[in-house]
Write a protein that holds these residues in place. Structure first.
Motif, PDB file in Angstrom:
ATOM      1  N   THR A   1      -7.381   0.323  -5.919  1.00 42.13           N
ATOM      2  CA  THR A   1      -7.033   1.141  -5.032  1.00 42.13           C
ATOM      3  C   THR A   1      -7.077   0.729  -3.501  1.00 42.13           C
ATOM      4  O   THR A   1      -6.606   1.378  -3.271  1.00 42.13           O
ATOM      5  N   LEU A   2      -6.639  -0.037  -3.578  1.00 32.39           N
ATOM      6  CA  LEU A   2      -6.449  -0.525  -2.795  1.00 32.39           C
ATOM      7  C   LEU A   2      -4.556  -0.713  -2.902  1.00 32.39           C
ATOM      8  O   LEU A   2      -4.168  -0.414  -1.289  1.00 32.39           O
TER       9      LEU A   2
ATOM     10  N   ILE B   1       0.926  -1.502  -0.010  1.00 31.97           N
ATOM     11  CA  ILE B   1       0.445  -0.176   0.408  1.00 31.97           C
ATOM     12  C   ILE B   1       0.931   1.105   0.001  1.00 31.97           C
ATOM     13  O   ILE B   1       0.370   2.092  -0.052  1.00 31.97           O
ATOM     14  N   TYR B   2       2.006   1.145  -0.539  1.00 26.84           N
ATOM     15  CA  TYR B   2       2.983   2.074  -0.526  1.00 26.84           C
ATOM     16  C   TYR B   2       2.544   3.120  -1.519  1.00 26.84           C
ATOM     17  O   TYR B   2       2.525   3.281  -2.213  1.00 26.84           O
TER      18      TYR B   2
ATOM     19  N   GLY C   1       5.755   2.310  10.520  1.00 30.00           N
ATOM     20  CA  GLY C   1       5.662   2.996   8.661  1.00 30.00           C
ATOM     21  C   GLY C   1       5.572   1.322   8.222  1.00 30.00           C
ATOM     22  O   GLY C   1       6.297   1.821   7.053  1.00 30.00           O
ATOM     23  N   CYS C   2       4.976   0.425   8.472  1.00 30.03           N
ATOM     24  CA  CYS C   2       4.700  -0.975   7.462  1.00 30.03           C
ATOM     25  C   CYS C   2       4.423  -0.203   6.019  1.00 30.03           C
ATOM     26  O   CYS C   2       3.024   0.397   6.398  1.00 30.03           O
ATOM     27  N   HIS C   3       4.157  -0.620   5.385  1.00 33.90           N
ATOM     28  CA  HIS C   3       4.342  -0.472   3.907  1.00 33.90           C
ATOM     29  C   HIS C   3       3.061  -1.871   3.582  1.00 33.90           C
ATOM     30  O   HIS C   3       2.038  -1.815   1.963  1.00 33.90           O
ATOM     31  N   LYS C   4       2.878  -2.736   3.946  1.00 34.51           N
ATOM     32  CA  LYS C   4       2.271  -4.210   3.583  1.00 34.51           C
ATOM     33  C   LYS C   4       1.558  -4.560   4.187  1.00 34.51           C
ATOM     34  O   LYS C   4       1.436  -4.573   5.475  1.00 34.51           O
ATOM     35  N   TYR C   5       0.146  -5.014   3.631  1.00 38.64           N
ATOM     36  CA  TYR C   5      -0.647  -5.486   4.122  1.00 38.64           C
ATOM     37  C   TYR C   5      -0.842  -7.243   3.530  1.00 38.64           C
ATOM     38  O   TYR C   5      -0.923  -7.198   2.858  1.00 38.64           O
ATOM     39  N   VAL C   6      -0.876  -8.301   4.828  1.00 34.76           N
ATOM     40  CA  VAL C   6      -1.459 -10.126   4.428  1.00 34.76           C
ATOM     41  C   VAL C   6      -2.914  -9.657   4.082  1.00 34.76           C
ATOM     42  O   VAL C   6      -3.804  -9.143   5.212  1.00 34.76           O
ATOM     43  N   PHE C   7      -3.208  -9.800   3.066  1.00 36.50           N
ATOM     44  CA  PHE C   7      -4.425  -9.716   2.787  1.00 36.50           C
ATOM     45  C   PHE C   7      -5.551 -10.683   3.087  1.00 36.50           C
ATOM     46  O   PHE C   7      -6.382 -11.055   4.094  1.00 36.50           O
ATOM     47  N   ASP C   8      -5.145 -11.721   2.922  1.00 32.20           N
ATOM     48  CA  ASP C   8      -5.369 -13.609   2.840  1.00 32.20           C
ATOM     49  C   ASP C   8      -4.494 -14.650   2.769  1.00 32.20           C
ATOM     50  O   ASP C   8      -3.287 -14.334   1.669  1.00 32.20           O
TER      51      ASP C   8
END
Length: 54
Positions: free
Chosen positions: A45-46, A8-9, A18-25
């Protein structure tokens, strides 16, 4: 097991220093992970999504 990660940077996730990464599933098959990654990237969009072996 495969996990879909959304970068999501330049945004950050609140409370993660400051994390820019998201584990979606997580998904059992590579095909499922590919389909979800493609759908997220189509929406645009995400953030930019990719998958990797969990």
């Amino acid at each position: 097991m495969w996990k879909v990660i959304v970068d999501i940077y330049p945004k950050t996730i609140k409370g993660t220093k400051g994390c820019h990464k998201y584990v979606f599933d997580k998904y059992k098959t590579k095909m499922e992970a590919t389909q979800i990654t493609d759908e997220i990237n189509k929406l645009n969009t995400l953030g930019k999504a990719h998958f990797e072996k969990a």
